[in-house]
Design an enzyme around this catalytic site. Structure first.
Site, PDB file in Angstrom:
ATOM      1  N   CYS A  45       0.835  -1.211   0.000  1.00  0.00           N
ATOM      2  CA  CYS A  45       0.000   0.000   0.000  1.00  0.00           C
ATOM      3  C   CYS A  45       0.866   1.255   0.000  1.00  0.00           C
ATOM      4  O   CYS A  45       0.528   2.258  -0.649  1.00  0.00           O
ATOM      5  CB  CYS A  45      -0.918   0.018   1.222  1.00  0.00           C
TER       6      CYS A  45
HETATM    7  C1  BEZ Z   1       0.550  -4.606   1.844  1.00  0.00           C
HETATM    8  O1  BEZ Z   1       0.117  -3.507   1.573  1.00  0.00           O
HETATM    9  O2  BEZ Z   1       1.730  -4.864   1.826  1.00  0.00           O
HETATM   10  C2  BEZ Z   1      -0.402  -5.720   2.190  1.00  0.00           C
HETATM   11  C3  BEZ Z   1      -1.580  -5.443   2.878  1.00  0.00           C
HETATM   12  C4  BEZ Z   1      -2.420  -6.483   3.205  1.00  0.00           C
HETATM   13  C5  BEZ Z   1      -2.113  -7.776   2.829  1.00  0.00           C
HETATM   14  C6  BEZ Z   1      -0.946  -8.045   2.115  1.00  0.00           C
HETATM   15  C7  BEZ Z   1      -0.086  -7.012   1.790  1.00  0.00           C
END
Ligand code: BEZ
Length: 210
Positions: A45
């Site tokens: 994210c």
């Molecule tokens: C991420 O943004 O890295 C992420 C968020 C939730 C699940 C897997 C990855």
């Protein structure tokens, strides 16, 4: 029922990182890239938010505003934006919806319970200036989106609206587009005086950049 292409994007009023917004008032007259992410302070994210901020001039050139969303609070978003700016070498200015009670995420079908019952998956809605949903895309939590494709599809939608054409596989701005089968050859000759190339009666290419 899931939101579909052509539906009016549902309205909502909610707190964001730039204050409360009424979505329809805020988005009136422009395109919107409305996208959810699972959570603040997560790695994928962070890269997506950074990329959206870096691409601000590209979105602006397309009269398109970005609006993020996750099921976190305004305070969490604001703290996280500091990390995004520092690590992604950018200044994030677009609003991020604080949807801690999942009200908007549920309204837009961004919660996919087999992935998570509390966090949103990576949903994309491209919404036009008449507030119609023109594209939906859903990515799982563990896969970051391709922002070149998001800009490409915005270009395809806009050139399609302007010229009444469709775009072929892997179309890129500047390359030839397709005359829809609903347009007769007689009408195509009037509409495209630059001429068109007929491969099959239903497969006709035209260069609208001329
Ligand atoms: C991420 O943004 O890295 C992420 C968020 C939730 C699940 C897997 C990855």
């Amino acid at each position: 029922m899931a939101l579909r292409i052509g539906d009016t994007a549902p309205n909502f009023t909610i707190a964001t990182t730039v204050g409360e917004i009424n979505f329809h008032d805020w988005e009136k007259g422009k395109w919107t890239f409305f996208f959810s992410h699972p959570a603040d302070f997560t790695p994928v994210c962070t890269t997506e938010m950074g990329r959206t901020a870096q691409l601000a001039p590209e979105f602006e050139a397309r009269n398109c505003a970005s609006l993020g969303l996750s099921t976190d609070t305004v305070d969490e978003h604001l703290k996280w934006i500091e990390d995004v700016n520092t690590t992604q070498n950018t200044t994030l200015k677009f609003p991020i919806v604080a949807d801690a009670d999942k009200r908007i995420a549920e309204l837009y079908g961004m919660i996919h319970p087999s992935e998570s019952s509390t966090a949103a998956v990576r949903s994309v809605f491209i919404i036009d200036p008449e507030m119609k949903i023109r594209l939906t895309m859903t990515y799982p939590m563990a896969v970051g989106r391709n922002f070149d494709e998001i800009l490409r599809v915005l270009d395809a939608l806009q050139i399609g609206d302007e010229n009444g054409i469709a775009t072929p596989v892997d179309w890129q701005p500047g390359s030839k587009v397709i005359i829809p089968p609903t347009v007769s050859n007689a009408d195509a000759e009037k509409k495209f005086p630059q001429g068109f190339e007929q491969i099959l009666p239903y497969l006709r290419y035209v260069d609208v950049s001329k």
